[in-house]
Motif scaffolding. Structure first.
Motif, PDB file in Angstrom:
ATOM      1  N   TYR A 338      -6.502   2.286  -2.860  1.00 35.44           N
ATOM      2  CA  TYR A 338      -5.679   2.462  -4.100  1.00 35.44           C
ATOM      3  C   TYR A 338      -4.805   3.742  -3.841  1.00 35.44           C
ATOM      4  N   HIS A 339      -5.145   4.690  -3.114  1.00 36.07           N
ATOM      5  CA  HIS A 339      -4.228   5.812  -3.404  1.00 36.07           C
ATOM      6  C   HIS A 339      -3.088   5.662  -2.179  1.00 36.07           C
ATOM      7  N   ARG A 342      -0.644   3.412  -4.017  1.00 37.94           N
ATOM      8  CA  ARG A 342       0.131   4.270  -4.936  1.00 37.94           C
ATOM      9  C   ARG A 342       1.195   5.325  -4.182  1.00 37.94           C
ATOM     10  N   ASN A 343       0.557   5.704  -3.165  1.00 38.31           N
ATOM     11  CA  ASN A 343       1.587   6.760  -2.358  1.00 38.31           C
ATOM     12  C   ASN A 343       2.635   6.031  -1.901  1.00 38.31           C
ATOM     13  N   HIS A 345       3.969   3.191  -2.829  1.00 37.05           N
ATOM     14  CA  HIS A 345       4.955   2.812  -3.876  1.00 37.05           C
ATOM     15  C   HIS A 345       5.897   4.094  -4.549  1.00 37.05           C
ATOM     16  N   ARG A 346       5.071   5.042  -4.581  1.00 31.70           N
ATOM     17  CA  ARG A 346       5.781   6.265  -5.065  1.00 31.70           C
ATOM     18  C   ARG A 346       6.788   6.816  -4.031  1.00 31.70           C
ATOM     19  N   ALA A 390      -4.611  -1.023  -8.385  1.00 30.72           N
ATOM     20  CA  ALA A 390      -3.077  -0.554  -8.001  1.00 30.72           C
ATOM     21  C   ALA A 390      -2.123  -1.490  -8.708  1.00 30.72           C
ATOM     22  N   LYS A 391      -2.297  -2.750  -8.424  1.00 31.87           N
ATOM     23  CA  LYS A 391      -1.371  -3.777  -8.797  1.00 31.87           C
ATOM     24  C   LYS A 391      -1.038  -3.656 -10.356  1.00 31.87           C
ATOM     25  N   GLU A 393      -1.506  -1.382 -12.032  1.00 34.05           N
ATOM     26  CA  GLU A 393      -0.597  -0.084 -12.581  1.00 34.05           C
ATOM     27  C   GLU A 393       0.782  -0.126 -12.173  1.00 34.05           C
ATOM     28  N   VAL A 395       2.071  -1.291  -8.782  1.00 33.95           N
ATOM     29  CA  VAL A 395       2.588  -1.522  -7.454  1.00 33.95           C
ATOM     30  C   VAL A 395       2.676  -2.759  -7.118  1.00 33.95           C
TER      31      VAL A 395
END
Length: 458
Positions: A338-339, A342-343, A345-346, A390-391, A393, A395
């Motif tokens: 998950y992280h 997110r990372n 994507h960010r 994650a999707k 949210e 991503v």
């Protein structure tokens, strides 16, 4: 076990399984195939667990129809596999091996006949031995060698293959094979590593350009190993150590492709790469991939260590932290994937991410002809749920491929770790679908079929 709801359903999401040629095919000297670095390395004494090798492996070269039929039986719509460079070009360049090309023709046709979409990885660690003897990844000429190989394979199969991946986990095959020496070809040291990294990064981009030139409608990707990297404490030394490890594991190959150069700012030892840079290389490293494949299994907790050269960091082992682990000794921590999503994507605002590998090795027992691998099922369930979170949210995650279809030869670890959704008895080559494989099939059906027409009996 985690429950999946109707809201998770997405018919456009790509579900699949992944494999690799050396780990499954066997037939290492049949029908004109040349030797690869793994053919040579795994047959050296003391290089793998119990001196095991992939000479026969899963015998996929001969048994691929059976394995494709298992994929079909499980209604898994996508199959990722790699082409063995030395099977189609025994010397790496020069005269093609028609028998090797014919094998991949049959494999691709076999997929399509069963309504399975083939996803092809061009390089999954099995460099032709003849090219290694000329320097392999440490020789810049590998860029032209790789182009010749890509032109042959894509030119041959582009009429039936829409999805291509250039490299599999370049950080692993350069780090383990050219710095640590624990994987083929067994080279060590920063000099070998630095040269191999830069030339692999050049091939990553050049391979993408060749595919796009030959096959304008192809979806072109590449895959990266990655992990959630966290510092063992808030101390400045531990935080900086974790940043160096993150630069090495997660940033080293994606950032050059995005035009950001190598992450020397966070890991100064990477400045040694500049020795191999030539004019215009910064542009040559760039390629706009249609998708990025991420392959995440665990997290790394890092502390400062003065005794580790170059990186000055060391992992705090999962055993010392007393957390659950797989048979590989990797921490089971679903939030890692998950992280990581997110990372990425960010940091990079990628347009399309696919999890091209995720899975777990546990001890399996055959009882009354069945394998109830609950631990693997739990691992997959929790990690897939983390991906879907994650999707949801934001991503741009568009697919998930489980590692792996069948138990196989797991590189230096030999046949000890079993990652497969399908068990193989390597003495008889008998296949048994594990409970995790049947569970994964039901999950895919849940996501692809409208709720009022689902049949969950598998």
């Amino acid at each position: 076990m985690t429950e999946f709801t109707a809201e998770d359903s997405d018919p456009s999401f790509e579900w699949g399984v992944s494999t690799a040629a050396y780990q499954t095919e066997g037939a290492f000297q049949e029908d004109g195939k040349g030797l690869s670095i793994w053919d040579e390395f795994a047959n050296r004494s003391g290089k793998t667990y119990n001196n095991q090798n992939g000479n026969q492996a899963c015998d996929f070269y001969h048994r691929y129809p059976e394995d494709l039929s298992i994929i079909q039986q499980l209604d898994i719509p996508n199959f990722r596999f790699s082409i063995a460079w030395s099977r189609v070009l025994p010397q790496g360049i020069g005269t093609p091996n028609q028998a090797g090309i014919d094998f991949y023709d049959r494999l691709i046709d076999g997929c399509l006949e069963r309504d399975i979409e083939p996803w092809v990885t061009l390089y999954h660690w099995d460099l032709p031995l003849a090219l290694h003897q000329r320097g392999g990844w440490t020789n810049r000429d590998i860029v032209s060698w790789f182009v010749e190989y890509v032109e042959l394979t894509v030119g041959r199969f582009k009429d039936r293959v829409a999805n291509w991946m250039v490299l599999n986990e370049p950080m692993v095959f350069t780090g383990a094979g050219y710095f640590l020496g624990i994987h083929a070809p067994g080279k060590r040291g920063m000099k070998n590593f630095s040269a191999a990294v830069h030339h692999a990064a050049l091939c990553q981009a050049e391979g993408g350009r060749v595919i796009r030139d030959l096959h304008s409608t192809a979806q072109v990707g590449t895959t990266f190993s990655c992990a959630l990297v966290e510092s063992a404490s808030p101390s400045r030394q531990d935080v900086r150590a974790a940043q160096r490890v993150d630069a090495l594991l997660n940033r080293l190959f994606i950032e050059p492709s995005l035009g950001r150069g190598y992450p020397i700012d966070q890991f100064p030892a990477l400045s040694r790469l500049q020795k191999y840079m030539k004019p215009n290389d910064e542009d040559l490293l760039k390629f706009d991939f249609d998708f990025i494949g991420l392959q995440c299994y665990t997290r790394e907790v890092i502390r400062y260590s003065w005794s580790m050269p170059y990186i000055f960091a060391r992992q705090v082992s999962p055993q010392k932290r007393e957390v659950p682990t797989t048979l590989m000794g990797w921490e089971v921590y679903a939030d890692s994937i998950y992280h990581v999503l997110r990372n990425f994507h960010r940091r990079y605002h990628l347009k399309n991410i696919i999890i091209t590998e995720n899975g777990a090795a546990f001890s399996d027992s055959v009882r009354e002809g069945k394998i109830d691998d609950y631990d693997r099922q739990q691992y997959l369930s929790s990690h897939i749920q983390a991906c879907l979170r994650a999707k949801q949210e934001g991503v741009p995650l568009h697919g998930y491929f489980a590692w792996t279809l069948t138990d196989n030869f797991e590189w230096a670890e030999g046949y000890r770790p079993t990652f497969g959704l399908v068990h193989i008895n390597f003495q008889t080559q008998k296949r048994i679908i594990k409970q995790s494989g049947r569970w994964y099939a039901k999950l895919i059906q849940h996501h692809l079929v409208p709720p009022n027409s689902r049949n969950m009996d598998i």
